[in-house]
Write a protein that holds these residues in place. Structure first.
Motif, PDB file in Angstrom:
ATOM      1  N   VAL A 150      49.234  41.946  31.392  1.00 46.47           N
ATOM      2  CA  VAL A 150      49.171  40.810  32.314  1.00 46.47           C
ATOM      3  C   VAL A 150      48.261  41.148  33.496  1.00 46.47           C
ATOM      4  O   VAL A 150      47.453  40.316  33.928  1.00 46.47           O
ATOM      5  CB  VAL A 150      50.586  40.405  32.780  1.00 46.47           C
ATOM      6  CG1 VAL A 150      50.519  39.388  33.895  1.00 46.47           C
ATOM      7  CG2 VAL A 150      51.401  39.866  31.614  1.00 46.47           C
ATOM      8  N   ALA A 151      48.377  42.347  34.017  1.00 46.42           N
ATOM      9  CA  ALA A 151      47.520  42.766  35.124  1.00 46.42           C
ATOM     10  C   ALA A 151      46.050  42.750  34.698  1.00 46.42           C
ATOM     11  O   ALA A 151      45.168  42.333  35.461  1.00 46.42           O
ATOM     12  CB  ALA A 151      47.926  44.155  35.613  1.00 46.42           C
ATOM     13  N   HIS A 152      45.786  43.197  33.477  1.00 41.89           N
ATOM     14  CA  HIS A 152      44.422  43.192  32.954  1.00 41.89           C
ATOM     15  C   HIS A 152      43.894  41.756  32.846  1.00 41.89           C
ATOM     16  O   HIS A 152      42.742  41.476  33.218  1.00 41.89           O
ATOM     17  CB  HIS A 152      44.382  43.886  31.587  1.00 41.89           C
ATOM     18  CG  HIS A 152      43.037  43.886  30.953  1.00 41.89           C
ATOM     19  ND1 HIS A 152      41.999  44.652  31.411  1.00 41.89           N
ATOM     20  CD2 HIS A 152      42.557  43.188  29.894  1.00 41.89           C
ATOM     21  CE1 HIS A 152      40.936  44.436  30.672  1.00 41.89           C
ATOM     22  NE2 HIS A 152      41.252  43.545  29.729  1.00 41.89           N
ATOM     23  N   LEU A 153      44.722  40.853  32.354  1.00 40.73           N
ATOM     24  CA  LEU A 153      44.311  39.452  32.230  1.00 40.73           C
ATOM     25  C   LEU A 153      44.062  38.819  33.594  1.00 40.73           C
ATOM     26  O   LEU A 153      43.106  38.055  33.767  1.00 40.73           O
ATOM     27  CB  LEU A 153      45.369  38.661  31.465  1.00 40.73           C
ATOM     28  CG  LEU A 153      45.464  38.948  29.967  1.00 40.73           C
ATOM     29  CD1 LEU A 153      46.644  38.207  29.362  1.00 40.73           C
ATOM     30  CD2 LEU A 153      44.175  38.564  29.275  1.00 40.73           C
ATOM     31  N   ILE A 154      44.894  39.128  34.559  1.00 42.64           N
ATOM     32  CA  ILE A 154      44.697  38.592  35.912  1.00 42.64           C
ATOM     33  C   ILE A 154      43.369  39.075  36.486  1.00 42.64           C
ATOM     34  O   ILE A 154      42.626  38.315  37.107  1.00 42.64           O
ATOM     35  CB  ILE A 154      45.885  38.972  36.822  1.00 42.64           C
ATOM     36  CG1 ILE A 154      47.134  38.207  36.385  1.00 42.64           C
ATOM     37  CG2 ILE A 154      45.573  38.709  38.283  1.00 42.64           C
ATOM     38  CD1 ILE A 154      48.409  38.642  37.089  1.00 42.64           C
ATOM     39  N   LYS A 155      43.078  40.350  36.256  1.00 37.77           N
ATOM     40  CA  LYS A 155      41.812  40.904  36.733  1.00 37.77           C
ATOM     41  C   LYS A 155      40.628  40.187  36.085  1.00 37.77           C
ATOM     42  O   LYS A 155      39.662  39.823  36.759  1.00 37.77           O
ATOM     43  CB  LYS A 155      41.771  42.404  36.428  1.00 37.77           C
ATOM     44  CG  LYS A 155      40.486  43.076  36.830  1.00 37.77           C
ATOM     45  CD  LYS A 155      40.491  44.524  36.388  1.00 37.77           C
ATOM     46  CE  LYS A 155      39.102  45.100  36.528  1.00 37.77           C
ATOM     47  NZ  LYS A 155      38.969  46.392  35.860  1.00 37.77           N
ATOM     48  N   GLU A 156      40.703  39.950  34.778  1.00 41.24           N
ATOM     49  CA  GLU A 156      39.630  39.265  34.061  1.00 41.24           C
ATOM     50  C   GLU A 156      39.461  37.830  34.562  1.00 41.24           C
ATOM     51  O   GLU A 156      38.335  37.360  34.757  1.00 41.24           O
ATOM     52  CB  GLU A 156      39.921  39.255  32.553  1.00 41.24           C
ATOM     53  CG  GLU A 156      39.894  40.612  31.903  1.00 41.24           C
ATOM     54  CD  GLU A 156      38.496  41.189  31.813  1.00 41.24           C
ATOM     55  OE1 GLU A 156      37.547  40.415  31.586  1.00 41.24           O
ATOM     56  OE2 GLU A 156      38.354  42.407  31.977  1.00 41.24           O
ATOM     57  N   VAL A 157      40.557  37.132  34.805  1.00 39.52           N
ATOM     58  CA  VAL A 157      40.495  35.759  35.299  1.00 39.52           C
ATOM     59  C   VAL A 157      39.852  35.730  36.683  1.00 39.52           C
ATOM     60  O   VAL A 157      39.024  34.858  36.975  1.00 39.52           O
ATOM     61  CB  VAL A 157      41.897  35.115  35.316  1.00 39.52           C
ATOM     62  CG1 VAL A 157      41.908  33.818  36.095  1.00 39.52           C
ATOM     63  CG2 VAL A 157      42.398  34.887  33.898  1.00 39.52           C
ATOM     64  N   ASN A 158      40.212  36.671  37.533  1.00 41.50           N
ATOM     65  CA  ASN A 158      39.613  36.721  38.870  1.00 41.50           C
ATOM     66  C   ASN A 158      38.107  36.983  38.800  1.00 41.50           C
ATOM     67  O   ASN A 158      37.333  36.403  39.566  1.00 41.50           O
ATOM     68  CB  ASN A 158      40.302  37.776  39.732  1.00 41.50           C
ATOM     69  CG  ASN A 158      41.674  37.333  40.185  1.00 41.50           C
ATOM     70  OD1 ASN A 158      41.935  36.145  40.310  1.00 41.50           O
ATOM     71  ND2 ASN A 158      42.555  38.297  40.417  1.00 41.50           N
ATOM     72  N   GLU A 159      37.681  37.833  37.888  1.00 41.35           N
ATOM     73  CA  GLU A 159      36.252  38.088  37.720  1.00 41.35           C
ATOM     74  C   GLU A 159      35.525  36.835  37.244  1.00 41.35           C
ATOM     75  O   GLU A 159      34.426  36.530  37.702  1.00 41.35           O
ATOM     76  CB  GLU A 159      36.036  39.242  36.739  1.00 41.35           C
ATOM     77  CG  GLU A 159      36.413  40.602  37.298  1.00 41.35           C
ATOM     78  CD  GLU A 159      36.270  41.724  36.279  1.00 41.35           C
ATOM     79  OE1 GLU A 159      35.764  41.462  35.160  1.00 41.35           O
ATOM     80  OE2 GLU A 159      36.667  42.845  36.595  1.00 41.35           O
ATOM     81  N   LEU A 160      36.153  36.096  36.329  1.00 40.29           N
ATOM     82  CA  LEU A 160      35.556  34.844  35.860  1.00 40.29           C
ATOM     83  C   LEU A 160      35.453  33.822  36.985  1.00 40.29           C
ATOM     84  O   LEU A 160      34.459  33.108  37.098  1.00 40.29           O
ATOM     85  CB  LEU A 160      36.366  34.269  34.700  1.00 40.29           C
ATOM     86  CG  LEU A 160      36.243  35.015  33.372  1.00 40.29           C
ATOM     87  CD1 LEU A 160      37.233  34.463  32.359  1.00 40.29           C
ATOM     88  CD2 LEU A 160      34.836  34.907  32.836  1.00 40.29           C
ATOM     89  N   LYS A 161      36.481  33.751  37.829  1.00 43.72           N
ATOM     90  CA  LYS A 161      36.451  32.835  38.973  1.00 43.72           C
ATOM     91  C   LYS A 161      35.288  33.172  39.905  1.00 43.72           C
ATOM     92  O   LYS A 161      34.584  32.287  40.383  1.00 43.72           O
ATOM     93  CB  LYS A 161      37.759  32.893  39.758  1.00 43.72           C
ATOM     94  CG  LYS A 161      38.894  32.135  39.133  1.00 43.72           C
ATOM     95  CD  LYS A 161      40.107  32.215  40.041  1.00 43.72           C
ATOM     96  CE  LYS A 161      41.297  31.524  39.441  1.00 43.72           C
ATOM     97  NZ  LYS A 161      42.496  31.631  40.309  1.00 43.72           N
ATOM     98  N   LEU A 162      35.096  34.463  40.157  1.00 46.89           N
ATOM     99  CA  LEU A 162      33.994  34.885  41.026  1.00 46.89           C
ATOM    100  C   LEU A 162      32.638  34.514  40.429  1.00 46.89           C
ATOM    101  O   LEU A 162      31.742  34.071  41.144  1.00 46.89           O
ATOM    102  CB  LEU A 162      34.070  36.391  41.282  1.00 46.89           C
ATOM    103  CG  LEU A 162      35.203  36.872  42.201  1.00 46.89           C
ATOM    104  CD1 LEU A 162      35.244  38.398  42.236  1.00 46.89           C
ATOM    105  CD2 LEU A 162      35.012  36.318  43.596  1.00 46.89           C
ATOM    106  N   LEU A 163      32.504  34.691  39.125  1.00 47.33           N
ATOM    107  CA  LEU A 163      31.246  34.323  38.469  1.00 47.33           C
ATOM    108  C   LEU A 163      30.987  32.824  38.562  1.00 47.33           C
ATOM    109  O   LEU A 163      29.867  32.392  38.842  1.00 47.33           O
ATOM    110  CB  LEU A 163      31.278  34.747  36.998  1.00 47.33           C
ATOM    111  CG  LEU A 163      31.041  36.210  36.705  1.00 47.33           C
ATOM    112  CD1 LEU A 163      31.261  36.504  35.225  1.00 47.33           C
ATOM    113  CD2 LEU A 163      29.625  36.601  37.089  1.00 47.33           C
ATOM    114  N   ILE A 164      32.011  32.031  38.350  1.00 46.69           N
ATOM    115  CA  ILE A 164      31.860  30.578  38.414  1.00 46.69           C
ATOM    116  C   ILE A 164      31.512  30.140  39.827  1.00 46.69           C
ATOM    117  O   ILE A 164      30.631  29.306  40.034  1.00 46.69           O
ATOM    118  CB  ILE A 164      33.139  29.879  37.906  1.00 46.69           C
ATOM    119  CG1 ILE A 164      33.289  30.106  36.397  1.00 46.69           C
ATOM    120  CG2 ILE A 164      33.119  28.398  38.229  1.00 46.69           C
ATOM    121  CD1 ILE A 164      34.615  29.662  35.835  1.00 46.69           C
ATOM    122  N   GLU A 165      32.182  30.688  40.813  1.00 45.22           N
ATOM    123  CA  GLU A 165      31.908  30.317  42.205  1.00 45.22           C
ATOM    124  C   GLU A 165      30.505  30.724  42.632  1.00 45.22           C
ATOM    125  O   GLU A 165      29.821  29.981  43.321  1.00 45.22           O
ATOM    126  CB  GLU A 165      32.950  30.945  43.131  1.00 45.22           C
ATOM    127  CG  GLU A 165      34.314  30.302  43.029  1.00 45.22           C
ATOM    128  CD  GLU A 165      35.375  31.023  43.839  1.00 45.22           C
ATOM    129  OE1 GLU A 165      35.042  31.999  44.545  1.00 45.22           O
ATOM    130  OE2 GLU A 165      36.538  30.610  43.762  1.00 45.22           O
TER     131      GLU A 165
END
Length: 117
Positions: free
Chosen positions: A15-30
């Motif tokens: 779950v921690a790994h998935l949260i990290k990946e989602v946050n990285e995707l959010k940064l890329l989109i922004e």
């Protein structure tokens, strides 16, 4: 993380790994959203003539006839590069085969629509 390593004990790590990946995707989109809106700057007739390889007088004539995308403020004409490039791309002439195909479609459309029964 590999799929075969996932166990109930390692679920918090997954779950921690998935949260990290989602946050990285959010940064890329922004960051992509911030970089996308580019300010369009108008260009003058000299740059427009160099871009489309036409003389100034030809461009003035096209503008007067409404054949070229342009903006007029006072006595000056302004253009946008992307609009001029799109205008050039839309100016493609049809081939002989394309014209014949278009004519046949027009003829057949009239026959099918108004044929006697």
């Amino acid at each position: 993380m590999k799929e075969d390593e996932l166990t109930f004990e390692k679920l918090p790590l997954a779950v921690a790994h998935l949260i990290k990946e989602v946050n990285e995707l959010k940064l890329l989109i922004e960051s992509d959203k911030k970089a996308t809106p580019q300010e369009r700057k108008p260009i003058g007739i000299d740059k427009a003539s160099k871009l489309i390889l036409k003389s100034r007088s030809t461009i003035y004539e096209y503008a007067r006839k409404g054949l070229i995308p342009c903006y007029k403020t006072g006595r000056r004409l302004y253009f946008y590069e992307d609009e001029l490039i799109a205008w050039i791309n839309n100016g493609k002439r049809k081939t002989h085969a394309e014209l014949l195909d278009e004519i046949h479609k027009e003829i057949n459309y009239g026959k099918n629509r108004f044929s006697r029964r």
